[in-house]
Design a protein around this motif. Structure first.
Motif, PDB file in Angstrom:
ATOM      1  N   HIS A 109      -2.752   3.047  -6.515  1.00 55.73           N
ATOM      2  CA  HIS A 109      -1.431   2.495  -6.816  1.00 55.73           C
ATOM      3  C   HIS A 109      -0.576   3.601  -7.429  1.00 55.73           C
ATOM      4  O   HIS A 109      -1.060   4.375  -8.270  1.00 55.73           O
ATOM      5  N   PRO A 110       0.692   3.698  -7.036  1.00 52.15           N
ATOM      6  CA  PRO A 110       1.540   4.799  -7.519  1.00 52.15           C
ATOM      7  C   PRO A 110       1.648   4.908  -9.033  1.00 52.15           C
ATOM      8  O   PRO A 110       1.861   6.008  -9.556  1.00 52.15           O
ATOM      9  N   LEU A 132      -1.250   5.934  -0.977  1.00 48.04           N
ATOM     10  CA  LEU A 132      -0.307   5.506  -2.016  1.00 48.04           C
ATOM     11  C   LEU A 132       0.825   4.712  -1.358  1.00 48.04           C
ATOM     12  O   LEU A 132       1.861   5.274  -0.991  1.00 48.04           O
ATOM     13  N   PRO A 133       0.661   3.411  -1.182  1.00 47.92           N
ATOM     14  CA  PRO A 133       1.693   2.614  -0.504  1.00 47.92           C
ATOM     15  C   PRO A 133       2.992   2.573  -1.308  1.00 47.92           C
ATOM     16  O   PRO A 133       2.977   2.266  -2.499  1.00 47.92           O
ATOM     17  N   GLU A 177      12.349   6.404  -7.733  1.00 54.77           N
ATOM     18  CA  GLU A 177      12.306   7.634  -8.524  1.00 54.77           C
ATOM     19  C   GLU A 177      10.928   7.831  -9.164  1.00 54.77           C
ATOM     20  O   GLU A 177      10.395   8.952  -9.199  1.00 54.77           O
ATOM     21  N   GLN A 178      10.337   6.751  -9.653  1.00 47.90           N
ATOM     22  CA  GLN A 178       8.999   6.850 -10.244  1.00 47.90           C
ATOM     23  C   GLN A 178       7.952   7.169  -9.184  1.00 47.90           C
ATOM     24  O   GLN A 178       7.007   7.925  -9.439  1.00 47.90           O
ATOM     25  N   TYR A 179       8.114   6.601  -7.998  1.00 47.02           N
ATOM     26  CA  TYR A 179       7.183   6.905  -6.911  1.00 47.02           C
ATOM     27  C   TYR A 179       7.244   8.387  -6.557  1.00 47.02           C
ATOM     28  O   TYR A 179       6.204   9.049  -6.407  1.00 47.02           O
ATOM     29  N   LEU A 232      13.566   7.747   2.725  1.00 44.67           N
ATOM     30  CA  LEU A 232      12.524   8.117   1.768  1.00 44.67           C
ATOM     31  C   LEU A 232      11.377   8.855   2.448  1.00 44.67           C
ATOM     32  O   LEU A 232      10.924   9.896   1.957  1.00 44.67           O
ATOM     33  N   ILE A 233      10.894   8.343   3.584  1.00 45.91           N
ATOM     34  CA  ILE A 233       9.787   9.040   4.241  1.00 45.91           C
ATOM     35  C   ILE A 233      10.252  10.364   4.839  1.00 45.91           C
ATOM     36  O   ILE A 233       9.469  11.312   4.942  1.00 45.91           O
TER      37      ILE A 233
END
Length: 435
Positions: free
Chosen positions: A236-237, A260-261, A280-282, A320-321
């Motif tokens: 989990h991130p 990490l989904p 941002e946290q991811y 994002l990707i």
């Protein structure tokens, strides 16, 4: 029951695959014969996941085809989807003869005996059991290039869309001594290979004062003595810590792949999903991963069409990707599951046509990034682990896997999986390959 032949088909995640191995071990120990061809089976067990709506539809279609081919075959539905069914399900799905929930696999021999004796239309459910089957080891019925050890089951996260906390229950884990004892038994069978540590969120592992980073180091040390690699899933991130990353970096035989989904590139959608982090946290987590383990193959998931997802939300997922460029992206459409928070609080308001359109766009983007990722590895010398050998049209082939390889049933491969003509010696050996 020694003459009863059993075929098992698995529909779902790596945990379902582990369940299949547990069931196979229980049945083999009870004297049942395991076959890989449903045409030669007396009983067919369909191990079905609850996460996606289409999983049980495929399983029910398989049951129909089995019955059409052989009316005398008995069918059993099991897996986490079995937690969602009742007697009404059996009445409306007459091609299923019995249902067995995940807590009741030790009852599988008795269940099959009842079926063979002519008793059908029942559910076996041991609701009070918290069984992790921790002493039962995989017999490698499935053709997967690694051997799995279950660290724990259940999940406390309760994301809005996910049914797993309701079908698998709360988190619970096996202790380190049990894991090491099971490793010892595995290596008595044969040396080398890939050992996979499985849990819904392995980095949350905590048992008797041992966390996941500590366990990973101990497992890696033992696997190194037996020429084996280690991998783990899933993470989990927000709980994938620097301590775990340091363990991965320090242990040369821990594979450089992490799942990490992210699920969405929109903070509004992530909030509705109850994922517990922002974009941002991811990205901060991704930055930590690449700083400590620069060669890590990052695998992620993108869910399209979640409740209320707008065109702008979806574009943010694609952007994002494009931004952090994972080695592999699993793209799938949201499907509403009963008993989840989303089912109680939201409306599934994105049409199926829009979901399909967004899936195609995301898939094309992910495929292009994937090709570029693979191109970047050309010219690099890497270690590979040899896997299963096979024969096609009189010619021998060997599968080999590098340290960034990841395979999960129902998905495409990521990392490097090469098929080499010829026999490279025994299975589960290490080789150096120029890409």
């Amino acid at each position: 029951m020694k003459d009863t032949r059993v075929f098992i088909q698995t529909y779902g995640c790596r945990m379902n695959a582990c369940d299949t191995e547990i069931i196979c071990a229980i049945l083999r120990n009870a004297g049942f014969s395991l076959v890989h061809d449903s045409e030669n089976a007396d009983v067919a067990i369909l191990n079905c996941c609850s996460v996606r709506e289409d999983g049980h539809i495929v399983a029910l279609d398989k049951a129909l085809k089995l019955k059409q081919f052989n009316r005398s075959i008995k069918t059993v539905l099991c897996g986490c989807f079995a937690k969602l069914v009742d007697s009404g399900f059996l009445r409306s799905n007459t091609n299923i003869d019995a249902v067995v929930t995940p807590e009741s696999y030790r009852e599988m021999p008795g269940t099959l005996s009842r079926l063979v004796a002519g008793d059908i239309g029942f559910i076996v459910s041991n609701e009070i059991s918290d069984d992790l089957y921790q002493e039962i080891l995989p017999i490698e019925y499935l053709n997967i290039p690694n051997r799995a050890l279950i660290l724990g089951k259940g999940c406390n996260q309760k994301c809005a869309y996910c049914i797993e906390p309701y079908t698998r229950g709360a988190e619970r884990y096996v202790n380190l001594d049990t894991v090491m004892a099971n490793l010892d038994v595995l290596f008595h069978r044969h040396e080398g290979g890939i050992v996979t540590l499985v849990g819904h969120m392995v980095d949350r592992y905590m048992c008797a004062g041992v966390n996941f980073a500590m366990l990973l180091r101990e497992v890696a040390k033992e696997c190194e003595r037996h020429n084996a690699w280690v991998k783990y899933l899933s993470s989990h991130p927000m709980t994938y810590s620097d301590e775990v990353l340091s363990a991965v970096s320090d242990c040369d035989n821990v594979m450089r792949v992490v799942h990490l989904p992210v699920q969405s590139g929109s903070n509004e959608v992530l909030n509705r999903m109850r994922r517990g982090y922002t974009v941002e946290q991811y990205l901060e987590t991704i930055g930590r991963v690449r700083a400590i383990c620069p060669d890590m193959n990052i695998v992620t998931d993108i869910m399209v069409g979640f409740c209320g997802e707008t065109d702008s939300d979806f574009r943010q997922s694609v952007e994002l990707i494009e931004q952090f460029r994972p080695g592999e992206v699993n793209v799938y459409a949201f499907s509403m599951r009963s008993n989840t928070y989303a089912h109680r609080a939201y409306v599934d308001d994105v049409t199926e046509d829009i979901k399909r359109e967004r899936m195609q766009i995301a898939f094309e983007t992910a495929s292009r990034i994937r090709r570029e990722y693979m191109q970047s590895e050309l010219g690099i010398r890497q270690k590979f682990m040899s896997g299963a050998m096979s024969e096609t049209n009189g010619r021998d082939f060997t599968n080999i896997y590098n340290r960034t390889y990841s395979q999960r049933p129902g998905t495409r491969d990521c990392g490097e999986n090469l098929i080499v003509e010829g026999r490279l010696g025994l299975e589960n050996n290490l080789f150096t390959v120029d890409i």
